[in-house]
Motif scaffolding. Sequence first.
Motif, PDB file in Angstrom:
ATOM      1  N   PHE A  97      10.631  75.835 -10.183  1.00 29.79           N
ATOM      2  CA  PHE A  97       9.823  75.245 -11.252  1.00 29.79           C
ATOM      3  C   PHE A  97      10.664  75.012 -12.513  1.00 29.79           C
ATOM      4  CE2 PHE A  97       5.372  76.886  -9.733  1.00 29.79           C
ATOM      5  CZ  PHE A  97       5.400  75.954  -8.713  1.00 29.79           C
ATOM      6  N   LEU A  98      11.579  75.948 -12.794  1.00 26.77           N
ATOM      7  CA  LEU A  98      12.447  75.771 -13.975  1.00 26.77           C
ATOM      8  C   LEU A  98      13.313  74.525 -13.805  1.00 26.77           C
ATOM      9  CD1 LEU A  98      13.713  79.359 -14.935  1.00 26.77           C
ATOM     10  CD2 LEU A  98      12.014  77.961 -16.122  1.00 26.77           C
TER      11      LEU A  98
ATOM     12  N   ALA B  80       6.680  77.685 -20.263  1.00 22.13           N
ATOM     13  CA  ALA B  80       7.794  78.467 -19.698  1.00 22.13           C
ATOM     14  C   ALA B  80       8.983  77.542 -19.414  1.00 22.13           C
ATOM     15  CB  ALA B  80       7.347  79.168 -18.424  1.00 22.13           C
ATOM     16  N   GLY B  81       8.669  76.328 -18.923  1.00 18.60           N
ATOM     17  CA  GLY B  81       9.736  75.363 -18.633  1.00 18.60           C
ATOM     18  C   GLY B  81      10.446  74.912 -19.896  1.00 18.60           C
TER      19      GLY B  81
ATOM     20  N   SER C  43       3.385  82.942 -15.181  1.00 19.08           N
ATOM     21  CA  SER C  43       2.434  81.811 -15.214  1.00 19.08           C
ATOM     22  C   SER C  43       1.942  81.428 -13.818  1.00 19.08           C
ATOM     23  CB  SER C  43       3.094  80.575 -15.830  1.00 19.08           C
ATOM     24  OG  SER C  43       3.649  80.885 -17.073  1.00 19.08           O
TER      25      SER C  43
ATOM     26  N   THR D  59      11.214  71.370 -14.282  1.00 15.99           N
ATOM     27  CA  THR D  59      10.833  71.086 -15.673  1.00 15.99           C
ATOM     28  C   THR D  59      12.061  70.852 -16.560  1.00 15.99           C
ATOM     29  OG1 THR D  59      10.667  73.478 -16.025  1.00 15.99           O
ATOM     30  CG2 THR D  59       8.607  72.312 -15.627  1.00 15.99           C
TER      31      THR D  59
ATOM     32  N   SER E 288      12.621  70.537 -20.889  1.00 20.48           N
ATOM     33  CA  SER E 288      13.055  71.782 -21.522  1.00 20.48           C
ATOM     34  C   SER E 288      13.820  71.496 -22.806  1.00 20.48           C
ATOM     35  CB  SER E 288      13.922  72.586 -20.544  1.00 20.48           C
ATOM     36  OG  SER E 288      15.116  71.883 -20.268  1.00 20.48           O
TER      37      SER E 288
ATOM     38  N   LEU F 109       2.918  76.919 -17.367  1.00 22.88           N
ATOM     39  CA  LEU F 109       4.136  76.537 -16.636  1.00 22.88           C
ATOM     40  C   LEU F 109       5.006  75.632 -17.522  1.00 22.88           C
ATOM     41  CD1 LEU F 109       2.588  75.736 -13.111  1.00 22.88           C
ATOM     42  CD2 LEU F 109       3.953  77.741 -13.680  1.00 22.88           C
TER      43      LEU F 109
ATOM     44  N   HIS G  42      12.621  77.483 -20.991  1.00 24.36           N
ATOM     45  CA  HIS G  42      13.515  77.864 -19.891  1.00 24.36           C
ATOM     46  C   HIS G  42      13.519  79.382 -19.689  1.00 24.36           C
ATOM     47  CE1 HIS G  42      16.333  76.580 -16.877  1.00 24.36           C
ATOM     48  NE2 HIS G  42      17.197  77.504 -17.236  1.00 24.36           N
TER      49      HIS G  42
ATOM     50  N   ALA H 200       9.913  80.371  -8.979  1.00 24.85           N
ATOM     51  CA  ALA H 200      10.001  80.225 -10.434  1.00 24.85           C
ATOM     52  C   ALA H 200      11.266  79.459 -10.811  1.00 24.85           C
ATOM     53  CB  ALA H 200       9.979  81.597 -11.108  1.00 24.85           C
TER      54      ALA H 200
ATOM     55  N   HIS I 102      12.533  82.365 -17.331  1.00 26.77           N
ATOM     56  CA  HIS I 102      12.248  82.686 -15.927  1.00 26.77           C
ATOM     57  C   HIS I 102      11.102  83.691 -15.800  1.00 26.77           C
ATOM     58  CE1 HIS I 102      12.930  84.419 -11.864  1.00 26.77           C
ATOM     59  NE2 HIS I 102      13.328  83.194 -11.572  1.00 26.77           N
TER      60      HIS I 102
ATOM     61  N   MET J 187       7.853  82.082 -16.546  1.00 27.24           N
ATOM     62  CA  MET J 187       7.498  81.192 -15.440  1.00 27.24           C
ATOM     63  C   MET J 187       6.854  82.009 -14.318  1.00 27.24           C
ATOM     64  SD  MET J 187       7.436  78.003 -14.596  1.00 27.24           S
ATOM     65  CE  MET J 187       8.646  76.892 -15.287  1.00 27.24           C
TER      66      MET J 187
END
Length: 464
Positions: free
Chosen positions: A375-376, A341-342, A353, A379, A383, A338, A345, A372, A347, A350
């Motif tokens: 979560f982006l 992915a964050g 994950s 985070t 990022s 996660l 950035h 997702a 998607h 994410m």
Amino acid sequence: MAHNTSKPSNNKQSIDNLKTSGFERRLSIAKTSLNIGRRWAGNSMSGIFLDKNTRAKRNQAFMEAQANYVVEELGKLKGSVVKIGQMLALYGEHVLPPEITSALQTLNDDTATLSWPKIEQTLRHTLKDKLNELKVDPVPIGTASLAQVHRATVIATGEEVVLKIQYPGVAEAIDSDLALFKRLLKVSNVVPQTRALDAWFEEIRDLLHHEVDYKIEAATTERFYERLKDDPRYVVPKINRTYSSKRLLCMTFESGVPVTSDALQTLPHERRNAIGQAAIEIMMQEIFVWGEMQTDPNFGNYLVRISDDENELDKLVLLDFGAIRQFDENLLMIAHNLLRAGYHHDHKAMMNSMTGYEFFETMSGKVRSDIASLFLLATEPFSDPDSNPDIPSDCLDEQQRYIWANSKLHSRISASATKAVQSFEFNLPPKEFMFISRKFIGAYTFLTVIDAHTDSARLVKPYL
């Protein structure tokens, strides 16, 4: 629980006895339940002839009054009842009506102090003759729902220590307190009795039994002491085993100012940035290196030791290692993915994950995509500014560091979460995620308060 250098005011009410006997607590809560039942019946009867809207409004106001009444009664009990209320306030947002959560949030640790003769009696019972080796200040420097903190001096060496003294009977009352609390929620009709709620109560029971065992806390504190002793940015108190036991913790007195102190606000900005970076870096180590985290986001668990010499580092004093959770390999792997992915950035990454828990597996594609995105957003401070065009322009300084105070991140996340949650049959998130997100919210607030700018690459690169 902070042990600060300043003396507390002495106008706090002091009590001679806690209602820690099962009978007294049951009586107190039974009385509360009875009154609630009475009020509830009265409210239902008198609302029969109202139209739907008026009744809904009135029921909400009644619910608020009920919640506040429950909280007021609980506050008089100290001990784990207060702690249970606080934990439910922290983690219960998805299980409890908002009226209850906001009332529970007012449950305060900083209640009446237990009088010195009673504390002295507890110390004598625990330490026997060893108490004669200590000179204990009868005025506490901190009170909480489970314990009280007093400064002391080891007479032979002159060493300054603090004693965290557990209130008598508190540990033994946990299980009955939980049962009483559940009954109270049942009677007051304020909470749907669900499997999720039962699971949370089990989790809280587990946490509390952990937290009242000071042998566990002593060992945890020693682990963190060893990990951080060579890092000049942190101070962890040293445990003194001679005067520690299952219900008493003795450690070195560590000076510092509270996070909210004016002295901290007036420090040069780069020094505040360094403190903020240290605060968030330790959180990353807890999750990604050590796999165990201090989950209580309370500001009182930190002090800052401001250096007199501007060439020396200011230090973050870490005080309380009671509420520690350990995370398994599975969770750590998911968290890593996660975070990665964050940072990029991404998607799609994410969404990929989000796995390994029933919570994720039961989502439809649309919901998965919404979560997702959530979560982006969460985070964002972690990022890479080059990969994330969504970072608001006023949230980066000229060195591309993240400006927490401008981010309004908490309210943006809340708005986005509300939208995501409405879009599906809501399942409770895994409790580990709740702990981690709570801790992050605490960190967001801390970094906003001291107006820190942090460097995402420095935070995240070591863990990619």
